[in-house]
Write an enzyme that holds these catalytic residues in place. Structure first.
Site, PDB file in Angstrom:
ATOM      1  N   SER A 142     -30.453 -23.204 -13.321  1.00 36.17           N
ATOM      2  CA  SER A 142     -30.584 -22.720 -11.950  1.00 36.17           C
ATOM      3  C   SER A 142     -32.049 -22.765 -11.549  1.00 36.17           C
ATOM      4  O   SER A 142     -32.947 -22.747 -12.411  1.00 36.17           O
ATOM      5  CB  SER A 142     -30.080 -21.278 -11.839  1.00 36.17           C
ATOM      6  OG  SER A 142     -30.425 -20.702 -10.592  1.00 36.17           O
ATOM      7  N   TYR A 155     -29.734 -12.604 -14.562  1.00 36.98           N
ATOM      8  CA  TYR A 155     -29.175 -13.937 -14.304  1.00 36.98           C
ATOM      9  C   TYR A 155     -30.230 -15.002 -14.593  1.00 36.98           C
ATOM     10  O   TYR A 155     -29.959 -16.005 -15.264  1.00 36.98           O
ATOM     11  CB  TYR A 155     -28.703 -14.017 -12.857  1.00 36.98           C
ATOM     12  CG  TYR A 155     -28.370 -15.420 -12.395  1.00 36.98           C
ATOM     13  CD1 TYR A 155     -27.154 -16.003 -12.730  1.00 36.98           C
ATOM     14  CD2 TYR A 155     -29.271 -16.153 -11.627  1.00 36.98           C
ATOM     15  CE1 TYR A 155     -26.845 -17.290 -12.315  1.00 36.98           C
ATOM     16  CE2 TYR A 155     -28.962 -17.433 -11.208  1.00 36.98           C
ATOM     17  CZ  TYR A 155     -27.753 -18.009 -11.547  1.00 36.98           C
ATOM     18  OH  TYR A 155     -27.465 -19.292 -11.137  1.00 36.98           O
TER      19      TYR A 155
END
Length: 267
Positions: A142, A155
């Protein structure tokens, strides 16, 4: 690695980017094993595949279940005769809160899905991939894996772990027939919040700046182009590309920009 005639396993194949990867792999002539925790979501993927579904198998599995993952190669080989690649796309986000307010259950859930799910898939399938004349591993990290995003700190940590796991694996497999690619999506127009069981407060969403997103279709196309070109890394979206450059040059300024975008969600 060209995907035509190859068998590729895709995690998260029931929605979002994962579903688009399944459908576009079929378009490119691949055989596909779609993996997802939701049987209903996989059924919808099969419906969307239409006549292409003759080259598609579905497997209901939780990527955090190591024993279930370790049973997958035999099932996929039974369905398709071979396994030539994996795309680890399944992932979840955390609640939009600071680390101090995040409970251990949420922390462990994010790490289990985003990191250990990738680890289980990679360790399980790698011995099979090493036997193939050409094979490929694609791991989806990501933009948050190289740039701090307040309210998504755990995350980001999970995706940073995926980044370095994948880059280390690339180096280890340099002299083999297995290629490795790491993917850094920016903002993608998917329902990841819903599928993660996370909803930002409506009042905060109203204040949050509108961010340009990339469609799942474009994201999947970019990933598969990178896979077929044996790319080392793939950036998806103008936001990921811009912030990648800025973070390399001025990391503190880049972090400050993201903080300004996220602070309305943090209260």
């Amino acid at each position: 690695m060209r995907v035509s005639g190859k068998t590729i396993a895709v995690t998260g194949g029931g929605n979002g980017i994962g579903r688009e990867l399944v459908l576009q792999l079929l378009d490119r002539g691949a055989r596909v094993a779609a993996l997802d925790i939701s049987a209903e979501a996989l059924q919808e993927t099969v419906r969307l595949a239409g006549s292409r579904a003759e080259r598609l198998s579905t497997h209901v599995v939780n990527v955090t279940d190591r024993a279930a993952i370790e049973a997958l190669p035999d099932a996929i080989i039974a369905a398709h005769g071979q396994i030539d690649g994996i795309i680890n796309c399944a992932g979840i986000i955390q609640p939009f809160v600071k680390l101090n307010d995040l409970d251990y259950g949420a922390i462990e859930r994010v790490m289990n899905v985003n990191f250990w799910g990738v680890m289980y898939m990679t360790k399980t399938f790698l011995p099979h991939l090493l036997k193939r004349p050409a094979a490929h591993i694609v791991n989806v990290s990501s933009m948050g894996g190289f740039l701090p995003v307040p309210g998504q700190t755990v995350y980001g940590a999970s995706k940073a772990a995926v980044k370095l796991l994948t880059e280390g694996l690339h180096s280890e497999l340099t002299a083999t027939t297995v290629s490795v690619t790491v993917v850094f999506p920016g903002a993608i127009a998917t329902d990841i919040s819903k599928h993660s069981g996370v909803e930002a407060p409506a009042s905060a969403e109203a204040k949050a700046p509108k961010i340009k997103t990339t469609s799942p279709q474009e994201a999947a196309r970019t990933i598969l182009d990178g896979m077929e070109n044996d790319a080392y890394r793939v950036l998806i979206g103008s936001d990921a590309k811009m912030m990648d450059r800025l973070y390399r040059l001025m990391p503190e300024r880049a972090a400050a920009i993201i903080y300004k975008q996220m602070r309305s969600l943090l209260g």
